[in-house]
Design a protein around this motif. Structure first.
Motif, PDB file in Angstrom:
ATOM      1  N   ASP A   8       0.807  -1.224   0.000  1.00  0.00           N
ATOM      2  CA  ASP A   8       0.000   0.000   0.000  1.00  0.00           C
ATOM      3  C   ASP A   8       0.838   1.271   0.000  1.00  0.00           C
ATOM      4  O   ASP A   8       0.368   2.344   0.384  1.00  0.00           O
ATOM      5  N   ILE A   9       2.075   1.147  -0.422  1.00  0.00           N
ATOM      6  CA  ILE A   9       2.983   2.306  -0.473  1.00  0.00           C
ATOM      7  C   ILE A   9       3.420   2.500  -1.914  1.00  0.00           C
ATOM      8  O   ILE A   9       3.893   1.548  -2.554  1.00  0.00           O
ATOM      9  N   PRO A  10       3.265   3.703  -2.456  1.00  0.00           N
ATOM     10  CA  PRO A  10       3.635   3.956  -3.850  1.00  0.00           C
ATOM     11  C   PRO A  10       5.111   3.691  -4.119  1.00  0.00           C
ATOM     12  O   PRO A  10       5.971   3.881  -3.245  1.00  0.00           O
ATOM     13  N   GLY A  11       5.404   3.286  -5.348  1.00  0.00           N
ATOM     14  CA  GLY A  11       6.779   2.995  -5.721  1.00  0.00           C
ATOM     15  C   GLY A  11       7.699   4.185  -5.590  1.00  0.00           C
ATOM     16  O   GLY A  11       8.862   4.041  -5.205  1.00  0.00           O
ATOM     17  N   TYR A  12       7.190   5.386  -5.881  1.00  0.00           N
ATOM     18  CA  TYR A  12       8.052   6.573  -5.793  1.00  0.00           C
ATOM     19  C   TYR A  12       8.434   6.887  -4.343  1.00  0.00           C
ATOM     20  O   TYR A  12       9.480   7.470  -4.086  1.00  0.00           O
ATOM     21  N   VAL A  13       7.567   6.482  -3.395  1.00  0.00           N
ATOM     22  CA  VAL A  13       7.918   6.661  -1.980  1.00  0.00           C
ATOM     23  C   VAL A  13       9.022   5.682  -1.598  1.00  0.00           C
ATOM     24  O   VAL A  13       9.972   6.040  -0.894  1.00  0.00           O
ATOM     25  N   TRP A  14       8.893   4.425  -2.090  1.00  0.00           N
ATOM     26  CA  TRP A  14       9.950   3.447  -1.838  1.00  0.00           C
ATOM     27  C   TRP A  14      11.275   3.920  -2.434  1.00  0.00           C
ATOM     28  O   TRP A  14      12.333   3.730  -1.824  1.00  0.00           O
ATOM     29  N   ALA A  15      11.210   4.524  -3.602  1.00  0.00           N
ATOM     30  CA  ALA A  15      12.435   5.024  -4.247  1.00  0.00           C
ATOM     31  C   ALA A  15      13.082   6.108  -3.396  1.00  0.00           C
ATOM     32  O   ALA A  15      14.309   6.127  -3.196  1.00  0.00           O
ATOM     33  N   LEU A  16      12.267   7.035  -2.872  1.00  0.00           N
ATOM     34  CA  LEU A  16      12.785   8.109  -2.031  1.00  0.00           C
ATOM     35  C   LEU A  16      13.389   7.551  -0.749  1.00  0.00           C
ATOM     36  O   LEU A  16      14.478   7.975  -0.319  1.00  0.00           O
ATOM     37  N   ILE A  17      12.690   6.584  -0.136  1.00  0.00           N
ATOM     38  CA  ILE A  17      13.189   5.960   1.095  1.00  0.00           C
ATOM     39  C   ILE A  17      14.533   5.283   0.845  1.00  0.00           C
ATOM     40  O   ILE A  17      15.466   5.399   1.653  1.00  0.00           O
ATOM     41  N   THR A  18      14.659   4.612  -0.293  1.00  0.00           N
ATOM     42  CA  THR A  18      15.889   3.904  -0.629  1.00  0.00           C
ATOM     43  C   THR A  18      17.048   4.871  -0.855  1.00  0.00           C
ATOM     44  O   THR A  18      18.171   4.649  -0.378  1.00  0.00           O
ATOM     45  N   VAL A  19      16.778   5.957  -1.569  1.00  0.00           N
ATOM     46  CA  VAL A  19      17.821   6.956  -1.822  1.00  0.00           C
ATOM     47  C   VAL A  19      18.318   7.555  -0.508  1.00  0.00           C
ATOM     48  O   VAL A  19      19.529   7.696  -0.290  1.00  0.00           O
ATOM     49  N   LEU A  20      17.386   7.902   0.359  1.00  0.00           N
ATOM     50  CA  LEU A  20      17.767   8.481   1.652  1.00  0.00           C
ATOM     51  C   LEU A  20      18.546   7.477   2.500  1.00  0.00           C
ATOM     52  O   LEU A  20      19.491   7.851   3.208  1.00  0.00           O
TER      53      LEU A  20
END
Length: 214
Positions: A162-174
């Motif tokens: 239930d979490i958008p892919g772009y949020v996962w991408a941001l979390i991963t980058v950080l």
């Protein structure tokens, strides 16, 4: 520890002929004693502050409905406290059968070795701390509402838990940024607290080396 330090200096860490003038010799003895005592006291206080802070954080997290995050952070801090206690004991057990300059050099060498060991631990601590905070944020009611709002406003076909892919991408980058700069972040934090005293130690050693007869 105070008694052992006092004993060290009373026994004459620096021989009368090691420095040029006896009065200068005595001055540097006292400066060395005060500086070592102050640093060790600061380290001991810091250990107590971590323990008290962890317990207070656990209480606060429990009150706001995030007890598992509080427990998780306490678990992360437990090895740090044990390491800090062991490192401080090493500083207390440095050899006393040497001149005060040699003792300060030994203390400085221990200090740099200790900082290196802490930096290694913090390379794991900061990323794990970040993961814990993000996980709690995403799992909370507020986090769930935010994710639902994001999906409604910025829909995407890439959704996981239930979490958008772009949020996962941001979390991963950080996360990658935290991993890369965790050691630097630790050293920045260290210099903010102890930097002034570390500089005094380096300057004192430099001055005492300059005063030694060739």
């Amino acid at each position: 520890m105070n008694k052992s330090i006092e004993t060290m200096w009373k026994q004459g860490f620096i021989s009368e002929g090691e420095l040029v003038v006896p009065k200068v010799n005595d001055l540097y003895n006292r400066k060395s004693q005060n500086l070592v005592d102050k640093l060790q006291h600061m380290f001991a206080v810091n250990i107590k502050a971590i323990v008290i802070g962890a317990l207070l954080l656990l209480v606060v997290m429990s009150l706001i409905g995030a007890p598992w995050l509080g427990i998780y952070i306490c678990i992360l801090l437990a090895p740090l406290v044990l390491m800090a206690r062991q490192e401080l004991d090493k500083s207390y057990n440095l050899s006393k059968g040497q001149s005060s300059l040699e003792y300060l050099e030994s203390f400085n060498a221990w200090l740099h070795d200790s900082i290196t060991r802490y930096a290694i631990y913090y390379k794991f601590f900061y990323p794990l701390f970040y993961v814990g905070m993000v996980s709690q944020g995403l799992a909370s009611d507020a986090g769930t509402r935010v994710m639902a709002r994001l999906l409604k406003t910025y829909p995407t076909d890439y959704v996981f838990l239930d979490i958008p892919g772009y949020v996962w991408a941001l979390i991963t980058v950080l996360l990658l940024v935290v991993i890369k700069y965790s050691a630097a972040l630790y050293r920045l934090d260290l210099n903010m607290i102890y930097g002034r005293q570390f500089k005094k130690l380096e300057e004192l050693i430099k001055d005492m080396r300059a005063l030694k007869p060739e």
